[in-house]
Scaffold this active site. Structure first.
Site, PDB file in Angstrom:
ATOM      1  N   HIS A  91       0.847  -1.203   0.000  1.00 22.09           N
ATOM      2  CA  HIS A  91       0.000   0.000   0.000  1.00 22.09           C
ATOM      3  C   HIS A  91       0.881   1.250   0.000  1.00 22.09           C
ATOM      4  O   HIS A  91       1.920   1.289   0.650  1.00 22.09           O
ATOM      5  CB  HIS A  91      -0.938   0.008   1.209  1.00 22.09           C
ATOM      6  CG  HIS A  91      -1.994   1.059   1.075  1.00 22.09           C
ATOM      7  ND1 HIS A  91      -1.763   2.370   1.413  1.00 22.09           N
ATOM      8  CD2 HIS A  91      -3.249   1.000   0.580  1.00 22.09           C
ATOM      9  CE1 HIS A  91      -2.851   3.075   1.135  1.00 22.09           C
ATOM     10  NE2 HIS A  91      -3.768   2.275   0.628  1.00 22.09           N
ATOM     11  N   GLU A 160      -3.602   2.050  -7.383  1.00 20.40           N
ATOM     12  CA  GLU A 160      -4.013   3.209  -6.588  1.00 20.40           C
ATOM     13  C   GLU A 160      -3.005   4.331  -6.784  1.00 20.40           C
ATOM     14  O   GLU A 160      -1.939   4.327  -6.144  1.00 20.40           O
ATOM     15  CB  GLU A 160      -4.038   2.854  -5.096  1.00 20.40           C
ATOM     16  CG  GLU A 160      -4.963   1.732  -4.714  1.00 20.40           C
ATOM     17  CD  GLU A 160      -5.305   1.773  -3.226  1.00 20.40           C
ATOM     18  OE1 GLU A 160      -6.498   1.854  -2.917  1.00 20.40           O
ATOM     19  OE2 GLU A 160      -4.399   1.759  -2.389  1.00 20.40           O
TER      20      GLU A 160
HETATM   21  P1  13P Z   1      -9.259   6.750  -0.359  1.00 16.38           P
HETATM   22  O1  13P Z   1     -10.442   5.964  -0.814  1.00 16.38           O
HETATM   23  O2  13P Z   1      -9.461   7.408   0.984  1.00 16.38           O
HETATM   24  O3  13P Z   1      -8.765   7.678  -1.404  1.00 16.38           O
HETATM   25  O4  13P Z   1      -8.081   5.684  -0.116  1.00 16.38           O
HETATM   26  C1  13P Z   1      -7.813   4.741  -1.080  1.00 16.38           C
HETATM   27  C2  13P Z   1      -6.920   3.725  -0.502  1.00 16.38           C
HETATM   28  O5  13P Z   1      -5.779   3.997  -0.177  1.00 16.38           O
HETATM   29  C3  13P Z   1      -7.460   2.371  -0.294  1.00 16.38           C
HETATM   30  O6  13P Z   1      -6.456   1.478   0.050  1.00 16.38           O
END
Ligand code: 13P
Length: 236
Positions: A91, A160
């Site tokens: 992450h 992400e």
């Molecule tokens: P947000 O949905 O708060 O932008 O975060 C995304 C995330 O890091 C999920 O792992």
């Protein structure tokens, strides 16, 4: 069937996590929803939950060890207590705030792969890389696959973009489409999108080709919102 996952990050207590999980479970049962739903509570809120087979509780992190002297970390001994077999690895907050290197992440990946865990492996570029262009963005993501076995069956990847996490900003539909298509050329497993997903945009995001589901932070911490997003996911 599309996947939906909630990453609690540093939110919710043991008590509110229990209520959240119970409520989601009841909702899945009542609405007869069969999509795979994941919830990643804080380490202090992990527990044994009596839930449906398609609702999985995973850990946001763990060290690559059974037990030992690693202050502040948990290992598989603590995960086994609750039969947790699902882990988030790579992450962006662990990479960029907690300072985990690609080498360490790959080591962790291989440790949990050897134990057969379901791994949700996260990748994504920071703003300064995105601003240079698509070639650099893809190059950055490919480097995050260093040491990672992309043929591992029990893998889900989450794209992400760092700059879209918790900011309310999301890439254009075209950018998500291009990046997901490129990543999908390398994998057969599901590919989630994460970063500022919420009730108002999840439907459009799920309609983008090669988006197999979402990994949601802040937008999912309110159980009513999460239920609404599960319902939308179920229609896709
Ligand atoms: P947000 O949905 O708060 O932008 O975060 C995304 C995330 O890091 C999920 O792992």
């Amino acid at each position: 069937m599309k996947i939906i996952a909630s990453n609690f990050k540093t939110n919710h207590t043991r008590k509110s996590t229990k209520l959240f999980v119970e409520e989601v479970n009841q909702f899945l049962e009542k609405e007869n929803i069969k999509n795979d739903v994941y919830v990643f509570p804080t380490a202090t809120s992990l527990d044994t939950f009596e839930v449906l087979d398609n609702l999985t509780i995973g850990t946001q992190n763990a060290y690559y060890v059974k037990n030992g002297s690693f202050t502040g970390e948990i290992g598989t001994e603590q995960l086994d207590e609750f039969n947790i077999k699902t882990i988030l690895i790579g992450h962006s907050e662990r990479r960029h705030i907690l300072g985990e290197s690609q080498k360490e992440i790959a080591y962790k990946y291989n440790y949990y792969k050897a134990l057969g865990y379901k791994i949700i492996y996260c990748v994504g570029e920071p703003l300064e890389v995105k601003e240079i262009g698509m070639t650099e963005t893809l190059g950055y993501i490919w480097n995050q696959f260093d040491g990672i076995d992309l043929e591992y069956d029990n893998l889900v990847i989450a794209y992400e973009p760092v700059w879209a996490i918790g900011t309310g900003k999301i890439p254009t539909t075209e950018d998500i489409e291009i990046i997901h298509k490129k990543i999908k050329k390398k994998i057969t497993q599901p590919l989630l999108y994460g970063g500022s997903v919420k009730t108002s945009n999840i439907s459009d995001i799920l309609d983008i080709p090669n988006v197999d589901g979402t990994l949601i932070g802040s937008g999912s911490w309110n159980v009513e919102d999460f239920k609404e997003m599960i319902k939308i996911t179920n229609t896709k």
